[in-house]
Design an enzyme around this catalytic site. Structure first.
Site, PDB file in Angstrom:
ATOM      1  N   TYR A   1      -4.388  17.440 -11.031  1.00  0.00           N
ATOM      2  CA  TYR A   1      -4.975  16.259 -10.400  1.00  0.00           C
ATOM      3  C   TYR A   1      -5.894  15.524 -11.372  1.00  0.00           C
ATOM      4  O   TYR A   1      -5.820  14.299 -11.514  1.00  0.00           O
ATOM      5  CB  TYR A   1      -5.740  16.683  -9.151  1.00  0.00           C
ATOM      6  CG  TYR A   1      -6.258  15.538  -8.309  1.00  0.00           C
ATOM      7  CD1 TYR A   1      -5.393  14.787  -7.526  1.00  0.00           C
ATOM      8  CD2 TYR A   1      -7.615  15.211  -8.291  1.00  0.00           C
ATOM      9  CE1 TYR A   1      -5.864  13.744  -6.741  1.00  0.00           C
ATOM     10  CE2 TYR A   1      -8.089  14.171  -7.519  1.00  0.00           C
ATOM     11  CZ  TYR A   1      -7.211  13.434  -6.739  1.00  0.00           C
ATOM     12  OH  TYR A   1      -7.687  12.395  -5.972  1.00  0.00           O
TER      13      TYR A   1
ATOM     14  N   THR B   1     -10.195  13.167   4.841  1.00  0.00           N
ATOM     15  CA  THR B   1      -8.749  12.984   4.956  1.00  0.00           C
ATOM     16  C   THR B   1      -8.071  14.348   5.031  1.00  0.00           C
ATOM     17  O   THR B   1      -8.704  15.394   4.867  1.00  0.00           O
ATOM     18  CB  THR B   1      -8.179  12.234   3.743  1.00  0.00           C
ATOM     19  OG1 THR B   1      -8.414  13.027   2.563  1.00  0.00           O
ATOM     20  CG2 THR B   1      -8.828  10.867   3.587  1.00  0.00           C
TER      21      THR B   1
ATOM     22  N   ASP C   1       9.767   6.976  -1.932  1.00  0.00           N
ATOM     23  CA  ASP C   1       9.077   8.043  -2.643  1.00  0.00           C
ATOM     24  C   ASP C   1       8.669   7.455  -3.987  1.00  0.00           C
ATOM     25  O   ASP C   1       9.524   7.119  -4.809  1.00  0.00           O
ATOM     26  CB  ASP C   1      10.016   9.231  -2.833  1.00  0.00           C
ATOM     27  CG  ASP C   1       9.362  10.403  -3.552  1.00  0.00           C
ATOM     28  OD1 ASP C   1       8.322  10.202  -4.218  1.00  0.00           O
ATOM     29  OD2 ASP C   1       9.895  11.527  -3.481  1.00  0.00           O
TER      30      ASP C   1
ATOM     31  N   ARG D   1       5.135  -1.389 -12.364  1.00  0.00           N
ATOM     32  CA  ARG D   1       6.252  -1.931 -13.156  1.00  0.00           C
ATOM     33  C   ARG D   1       7.169  -2.796 -12.302  1.00  0.00           C
ATOM     34  O   ARG D   1       7.671  -3.839 -12.752  1.00  0.00           O
ATOM     35  CB  ARG D   1       7.044  -0.779 -13.771  1.00  0.00           C
ATOM     36  CG  ARG D   1       8.279  -1.212 -14.559  1.00  0.00           C
ATOM     37  CD  ARG D   1       8.990  -0.002 -15.146  1.00  0.00           C
ATOM     38  NE  ARG D   1      10.228  -0.388 -15.803  1.00  0.00           N
ATOM     39  CZ  ARG D   1      11.401  -0.506 -15.181  1.00  0.00           C
ATOM     40  NH1 ARG D   1      11.479  -0.269 -13.880  1.00  0.00           N
ATOM     41  NH2 ARG D   1      12.487  -0.853 -15.848  1.00  0.00           N
TER      42      ARG D   1
ATOM     43  N   LYS E   1      -5.239  11.751 -12.816  1.00  0.00           N
ATOM     44  CA  LYS E   1      -6.198  10.684 -12.543  1.00  0.00           C
ATOM     45  C   LYS E   1      -6.805  10.128 -13.832  1.00  0.00           C
ATOM     46  O   LYS E   1      -7.100   8.929 -13.920  1.00  0.00           O
ATOM     47  CB  LYS E   1      -7.294  11.185 -11.600  1.00  0.00           C
ATOM     48  CG  LYS E   1      -6.830  11.408 -10.167  1.00  0.00           C
ATOM     49  CD  LYS E   1      -6.343  10.124  -9.509  1.00  0.00           C
ATOM     50  CE  LYS E   1      -6.003  10.328  -8.039  1.00  0.00           C
ATOM     51  NZ  LYS E   1      -5.516   9.085  -7.389  1.00  0.00           N
TER      52      LYS E   1
ATOM     53  N   VAL F   1       0.860  -1.192   0.000  1.00  0.00           N
ATOM     54  CA  VAL F   1       0.000   0.000   0.000  1.00  0.00           C
ATOM     55  C   VAL F   1       0.890   1.232   0.000  1.00  0.00           C
ATOM     56  O   VAL F   1       1.697   1.421   0.914  1.00  0.00           O
ATOM     57  CB  VAL F   1      -0.922   0.045   1.237  1.00  0.00           C
ATOM     58  CG1 VAL F   1      -1.852   1.261   1.161  1.00  0.00           C
ATOM     59  CG2 VAL F   1      -1.723  -1.239   1.376  1.00  0.00           C
TER      60      VAL F   1
ATOM     61  N   ASN G   1      -2.110   4.185  -3.858  1.00  0.00           N
ATOM     62  CA  ASN G   1      -2.906   5.182  -3.157  1.00  0.00           C
ATOM     63  C   ASN G   1      -2.196   6.530  -3.029  1.00  0.00           C
ATOM     64  O   ASN G   1      -2.861   7.558  -2.899  1.00  0.00           O
ATOM     65  CB  ASN G   1      -3.255   4.650  -1.756  1.00  0.00           C
ATOM     66  CG  ASN G   1      -3.779   5.732  -0.845  1.00  0.00           C
ATOM     67  OD1 ASN G   1      -4.917   6.170  -0.961  1.00  0.00           O
ATOM     68  ND2 ASN G   1      -2.929   6.191   0.074  1.00  0.00           N
TER      69      ASN G   1
ATOM     70  N   VAL H   1     -13.729  11.571   0.765  1.00  0.00           N
ATOM     71  CA  VAL H   1     -13.419  10.945   2.052  1.00  0.00           C
ATOM     72  C   VAL H   1     -12.769  11.957   2.990  1.00  0.00           C
ATOM     73  O   VAL H   1     -12.012  12.840   2.557  1.00  0.00           O
ATOM     74  CB  VAL H   1     -12.490   9.729   1.836  1.00  0.00           C
ATOM     75  CG1 VAL H   1     -12.143   9.061   3.160  1.00  0.00           C
ATOM     76  CG2 VAL H   1     -13.161   8.727   0.888  1.00  0.00           C
TER      77      VAL H   1
END
Length: 261
Positions: free
Chosen positions: A154, A189, A61, A122, A158, A9, A88, A187
């Site tokens: 962004y 966050t 990173d 990859r 995406k 993750v 994520n 969400v």
């Protein structure tokens, strides 16, 4: 707690990534946390340790292919396999109309939100191909399909991530790999705090009590990693799609224990 799967993750120190790592552990899956700062990931790692899961942390990173390759090699050395990745890690900046944005920050947004997912996929796919199974789960957004004022970087990243999901599904389906995009919705966050402070578009004007809890997104991610539903291969799915599946709704919407950190 015995584990049946190993799942990486990214961006797992906070927000949806941290919630996903915790819910994976609750589901009996060993999470490997790829984070820029291991110290920042200590609270979620401590919570996972309390569940008895054998989680691990790799400093990484995702915008650096070298760091990603090193973290993936470390994961394979420790756990012996990789059953899934959850891409994520992301950033919302720069927020502003395109001509007013900093090109360095705009480029960094693509490096994190899109190239980061590419680097992780990859590095992980060869091990998945060797095992003839695996899940690439890209955390997508409605911004992949609809432009939002002030989010040119962004939205562009995406949108590219959605096509990356389709490309992986097209190229590796015959080798047992499933690629799914998941839109968790709006969400609660730290990223949403940054969005609300901007006040630039309709999403930024949502009240905090209108936002979805991160643990619900985390459970949806855990269910996808556990079940790997092939009917979503190459698509962007949303929470409503999952809740329509027998068994998924109970898993995702179940009440949380009072002692949850």
């Amino acid at each position: 707690m015995p584990s049946s799967k190993i799942v990486v993750v990214t961006g797992a120190a906070r927000g949806i990534g941290a919630a996903a790592a915790l819910e994976l552990a609750r589901a009996g899956i060993t999470p490997v946390l790829f984070v820029r700062s291991p110290e920042a990931a200590r609270p979620v790692l401590d919570s996972i340790d309390q569940l008895g899961a054998n989680a691990s942390v790799c400093q990484c990173d995702v915008s650096s292919p070298t760091e990603v390759e090193a973290a993936m090699a470390q994961t394979l050395e420790r756990h012996g396999r990789i059953d899934g990745i959850v891409n994520n890690a992301g950033q919302i900046d720069p927020i502003g109309r395109l001509a007013e944005t900093d090109p360095v920050v705009w480029r960094k947004a693509l490096e994190v939100n899109l190239l980061g997912a590419y680097h992780v996929a990859r590095a992980a796919i060869p091990a998945m191909v060797a095992a003839k199974r695996g899940l690439v789960l890209n955390i997508s957004s409605g911004a992949a399909h609809q432009a939002r004022l002030g989010w040119s970087a962004y939205c562009s990243a995406k949108a590219g991530l959605f096509m990356l999901t389709r490309a992986i599904a097209t190229e590796y389906a015959e080798e047992g790999i499933v690629a799914i995009g998941f839109q968790p919705g709006v969400v609660d966050t730290e990223m949403q705090s940054r969005i609300r402070s901007s006040g630039i578009n309709e999403i930024s004007r949502l009240r905090r009590d209108e936002l979805a809890p991160a643990d619900r997104a985390g459970r949806a991610i855990a269910w996808l990693c556990k079940e790997v539903p092939r009917q979503f291969n190459g698509t962007d799915t949303v929470l409503k799609d999952l809740l329509a599946i027998a068994g998924a709704s109970e898993f995702i919407m179940r009440p949380m224990p009072l002692e949850t950190p």
